[in-house]
Design a protein around this motif. Sequence first.
Motif: not given
Length: 456
Positions: A139-149, A246-253, A361-370
């Motif tokens: 599944g990770m290959a099917a979506t070209n997954a990435s992530g924190t690293t 390098v991961e970012f999370v906002d205050e709501a998160s 609406i409840p929510g947050g901004i986060l991500g692999h900002v590197g």
Amino acid sequence: MNQIIKALKTKLTDDQISTNETVKELHSKDETYHQTSLPDIVVFPKSTEDVSHIMKVAQEFKTPVTPFGVGSSLEGHVIPYQNGITVDFSLMNQILEIKENDLLVRVQPGVTREQLNKELKKYGLFFTVDPGANATLGGMAATNASGTTTVKYGVMRDQVRDMEVVLADGSVIHTGSLAAKSASGYHLNGLFVGSEGTLGCFTELTLHVYGIPEHIVAARATFPSLTNAIEAVTSILHAGIPIARVEFVDEASVIQINKFSETDYPVKPTLFLEFHGNEAGLKADVIFTKEIMQDHGCESFTSETDNAARNQLWDARHNLAYAFIHNHVGKKMMLTDVAVPISELANSVIYARKELDKLGIPGGILGHVGDGNFHSLIMIDMKDENEVNKAMEFNQNVVLYALERGGTCTGEHGVGVGKKAYQRKEHGAALDVMARIKKALDPNNILNPAKILDVE
């Protein structure tokens, strides 16, 4: 369906074929808000030969086929909107070969990321792609997954050396070799990785793995504003510091993290970081990083070398989506992503946060900002039509903002059905080339139809 089941049973056993309503319901959804749809049949292949047989039967009856890993996708990839056959790869979950001297591993598609890393640890190796969920490697290959690293090691496409793929007509091909590079022929690995099951079913993957770093340091830094945090990341990358995460999370998160993981992190825009290397080198890197962050108004900087402390920090980050779900019972999660050039990242994140604030609406901004990839997580009451429409409009606004700045509608989640509407705007005439490739490999449009692009 009876004729299809009869044809499947010429080579598959009864326990590999299910029309049970509960089984079908489990294969009718992913982890987010997308509308569910039941398959007619769920099959559980055990070998490449089984998959080839399934595809030949599907081709004969022109029946849609949807590949399924563990259902952790986020844009409706595994939902069979045209019903038909869902192929569940959970029984094809063997680690076939570990070639430690070549830093390669050969696996079946149903092997999960955590399963692989548990086995690789015995050899002092690890697989780098970490999308958070314990997804299957197929599944990770099917979506070209990435992530924190990704910022250090690259995305799924960078790790794939070879794949065994069953095509729409049941024929079997290999897309690469064991060599680290090749100048021979078209780059089929690059074509099939990220194709989301629309061009073929993966039955084996040969993947690049890495030695476990000698030393690992994790850190957490807080800032007075989103701008300070994101601009600090940009400066770290410009300085050439070999940061691994390098991961970012906002205050709501952060609020949701503290509730769910029972932490007491300051409710401020926060960066989670990790450094891989040797002890002496990392000490200098951490000091340099701290100095750069202080130049951007960093209010606190805490580093951890203890394994348990590092795991707690990253568990808190990885469990963020589940934290939102747990704390908003009865709502559905929209977790959408875009990626932009690093120079556009700060303004894009600020824009997304302002647009989210408008919704109420409840929510947050986060991500692999590197690597310029960030996510917007929104909890939606699917029974409230106005709320659903506002969330969809927010998603569209963020996507269009990214595209207008040279970005992409999805950095890692994939297209599925959730981002299909933006393919023409992003790719232009190149989308027609994709459609011709799809038509050539799948002339009857039976492989995961209605995903990525529409083909007659």
